[in-house]
Scaffold this motif. Structure first.
Motif, PDB file in Angstrom:
ATOM      1  N   LEU A  92     113.924  48.699 -26.124  1.00  0.00           N
ATOM      2  CA  LEU A  92     114.062  48.519 -24.669  1.00  0.00           C
ATOM      3  C   LEU A  92     113.900  49.603 -23.751  1.00  0.00           C
ATOM      4  N   ILE A  93     114.027  51.035 -24.166  1.00  0.00           N
ATOM      5  CA  ILE A  93     113.560  52.000 -23.295  1.00  0.00           C
ATOM      6  C   ILE A  93     111.951  51.913 -23.297  1.00  0.00           C
ATOM      7  N   ARG A  94     111.293  51.741 -24.146  1.00  0.00           N
ATOM      8  CA  ARG A  94     109.911  51.538 -24.148  1.00  0.00           C
ATOM      9  C   ARG A  94     109.178  50.516 -23.369  1.00  0.00           C
ATOM     10  N   TRP A 136     123.613  62.353 -33.313  1.00  0.00           N
ATOM     11  CA  TRP A 136     122.344  62.461 -34.056  1.00  0.00           C
ATOM     12  C   TRP A 136     121.379  61.523 -33.752  1.00  0.00           C
ATOM     13  N   LEU A 137     121.740  60.313 -33.812  1.00  0.00           N
ATOM     14  CA  LEU A 137     120.539  59.333 -33.180  1.00  0.00           C
ATOM     15  C   LEU A 137     120.393  59.548 -31.772  1.00  0.00           C
ATOM     16  N   ASN A 138     121.395  59.648 -31.098  1.00  0.00           N
ATOM     17  CA  ASN A 138     121.120  59.853 -29.541  1.00  0.00           C
ATOM     18  C   ASN A 138     120.120  60.987 -29.405  1.00  0.00           C
ATOM     19  N   SER A 139     120.437  61.958 -30.045  1.00  0.00           N
ATOM     20  CA  SER A 139     119.349  63.120 -29.648  1.00  0.00           C
ATOM     21  C   SER A 139     117.919  62.588 -30.136  1.00  0.00           C
ATOM     22  N   MET A 140     118.001  61.832 -31.220  1.00  0.00           N
ATOM     23  CA  MET A 140     116.376  61.232 -31.286  1.00  0.00           C
ATOM     24  C   MET A 140     116.050  60.474 -30.402  1.00  0.00           C
ATOM     25  N   LEU A 148     112.149  59.800 -25.683  1.00  0.00           N
ATOM     26  CA  LEU A 148     112.107  59.617 -24.492  1.00  0.00           C
ATOM     27  C   LEU A 148     111.301  60.830 -23.872  1.00  0.00           C
ATOM     28  N   GLU A 149     111.410  61.789 -24.427  1.00  0.00           N
ATOM     29  CA  GLU A 149     110.654  62.780 -23.772  1.00  0.00           C
ATOM     30  C   GLU A 149     109.056  62.781 -24.154  1.00  0.00           C
ATOM     31  N   THR A 150     108.831  62.396 -25.423  1.00  0.00           N
ATOM     32  CA  THR A 150     107.716  62.105 -25.895  1.00  0.00           C
ATOM     33  C   THR A 150     107.086  60.807 -24.874  1.00  0.00           C
ATOM     34  N   ILE A 151     107.629  59.959 -24.609  1.00  0.00           N
ATOM     35  CA  ILE A 151     107.201  58.770 -23.988  1.00  0.00           C
ATOM     36  C   ILE A 151     106.594  59.346 -22.556  1.00  0.00           C
ATOM     37  N   GLU A 152     107.465  60.063 -21.929  1.00  0.00           N
ATOM     38  CA  GLU A 152     107.121  60.698 -20.751  1.00  0.00           C
ATOM     39  C   GLU A 152     105.884  61.581 -20.832  1.00  0.00           C
ATOM     40  N   GLU A 153     105.816  62.443 -21.622  1.00  0.00           N
ATOM     41  CA  GLU A 153     104.741  63.239 -21.710  1.00  0.00           C
ATOM     42  C   GLU A 153     103.360  62.533 -21.885  1.00  0.00           C
ATOM     43  N   ARG A 154     103.607  61.295 -22.696  1.00  0.00           N
ATOM     44  CA  ARG A 154     102.433  60.688 -22.934  1.00  0.00           C
ATOM     45  C   ARG A 154     102.008  59.936 -21.587  1.00  0.00           C
ATOM     46  N   GLN A 155     102.678  59.448 -20.713  1.00  0.00           N
ATOM     47  CA  GLN A 155     102.487  58.656 -19.763  1.00  0.00           C
ATOM     48  C   GLN A 155     102.453  59.424 -18.221  1.00  0.00           C
ATOM     49  N   GLN A 173     107.716  61.970 -14.552  1.00  0.00           N
ATOM     50  CA  GLN A 173     108.685  62.873 -14.560  1.00  0.00           C
ATOM     51  C   GLN A 173     110.040  62.387 -14.370  1.00  0.00           C
ATOM     52  N   TYR A 174     110.420  61.424 -15.132  1.00  0.00           N
ATOM     53  CA  TYR A 174     111.824  60.780 -14.902  1.00  0.00           C
ATOM     54  C   TYR A 174     112.891  61.561 -15.517  1.00  0.00           C
ATOM     55  N   ILE A 175     112.629  62.323 -16.563  1.00  0.00           N
ATOM     56  CA  ILE A 175     113.409  63.022 -17.528  1.00  0.00           C
ATOM     57  C   ILE A 175     114.359  63.832 -17.005  1.00  0.00           C
TER      58      ILE A 175
END
Length: 331
Positions: A191-193, A221-225, A230-237, A240-242
């Motif tokens: 959903l986030i993607r 632990w899953l929420n941390s993942m 999310l951070e990876t997605i924002e860096e790739r695209q 700066q929503y993070i």
């Protein structure tokens, strides 16, 4: 993870208010076509509470009262009463009936009552209530949108431009992944993607992320993942929503802290839980932006008061340095 972990009321309420026109277009297109959207709408939650405060007929997720203008007819404006019902309930139709006539009695204006049924009982779909006695009939028939009816249209929902197509998909996936942590993690990440792939504006992405984050509770632990992805997605695209999304997480942490304190029945526990939750999340924000934190920062956060944490959480959005966040000129 049981049903109680899946929080529906807050995200639904905010989503309806922020995207009411889309809500109507998605679930009640015929009614949507009769409204003059150029005139806007007014939400009247306090007024609704006053109308129905002594007529509590069972639990529900969300109820909203909205004033809108119509395109045709003698009435320039009307009321829309919306219920989002999360569980099968014998008195639900009666509540729709009671709330409708009470609103009409108070305002002497036409009232449209609309229901979204978010329960998992596919055959339960009340659409009317009334009675007849001595030749007198008093009844209501109301439109219903049943979320379970969309289960076979998940792919279509996920490609919809309407916010409530995506929200309906999130709701269905939440129900389908109850007690299935790994599957829920994968569904939430999907959903986030999609949020980022659609190239929606920043505020829309943040609003809908908040809906998914509230609906689809995960172990820590899953929420941390999720946050890492999310951070990876924002860096790739290169967006700066993070920071804004982290602030949503901070608000959520504060709410959890309050709940923890209330469970103990202690006023001090409420405040302490809220401060600790905000302090932890602010520390994570600082680490992501400035790297490893010096000892003086940990000391500041450990002894901070609520108002200080609030000020620092605002400052982090624009401060050029770690020292500037805390208003320090030298350390």
């Amino acid at each position: 993870m049981d049903t109680s972990s899946d929080q529906y009321d807050t995200p639904w309420k905010k989503a309806i208010e922020h995207y009411f026109q889309e809500f109507m277009a998605f679930y009640f297109p015929d009614a949507h076509a009769e409204i003059d959207w150029s005139k806007g709408q007014i939400f009247l939650d306090q007024e609704l509470r006053a109308v129905v405060q002594d007529a509590e007929l069972g639990m529900r997720f969300v109820d909203r009262l909205v004033r809108v203008n119509v395109l045709n007819g003698d009435e320039k404006w009307i009321y829309i009463h919306v219920e989002v019902q999360g569980a099968m309930q014998a008195e639900f139709a009666k509540r729709m009936f009671v709330y409708n006539y009470r609103i009409y009695d108070r305002y002497d204006r036409p009232v449209a009552s609309l229901a979204v049924l978010a329960d998992e009982h596919k055959q339960w779909k009340p659409t009317s209530y009334g009675f007849s006695v001595l030749g007198c009939t008093h009844a209501i028939t109301f439109p219903v949108a049943k979320l379970a009816d969309y289960e076979n249209k998940l792919d279509e929902l996920l490609t919809s431009d309407n916010a409530f197509g995506w929200i309906t998909a999130a709701h269905i996936l939440t129900q389908q992944t109850r007690k299935k942590h790994q599957e829920r993690y994968e569904a939430k990440l999907r959903l986030i993607r999609i949020l980022y792939q659609r190239q929606w504006d920043k505020q829309r992405v943040i609003d809908l992320f908040c809906v998914a984050d509230w609906l689809m509770q995960l172990p820590e632990w899953l929420n941390s993942m999720i946050w890492q992805e999310l951070e990876t997605i924002e860096e790739r695209q290169k967006v700066q929503y993070i920071t804004s999304v982290e602030r949503i997480g901070m608000a959520k942490g504060m709410a959890k802290g309050m709940a923890k304190g209330m469970a103990k029945g202690e006023a001090e526990g409420i405040v302490k839980g809220r401060v600790e939750g905000e302090s932890r999340l602010l520390k994570r924000q600082l680490e992501r932006r400035f790297g490893l934190l010096p000892q003086w920062v940990s000391e500041q956060l450990g002894s901070a008061k609520e108002e200080e944490l609030e000020a620092w959480s605002e400052a982090i959005l624009t401060a050029p340095t770690l020292e500037a966040v805390f208003g320090k000129t030298d350390v």
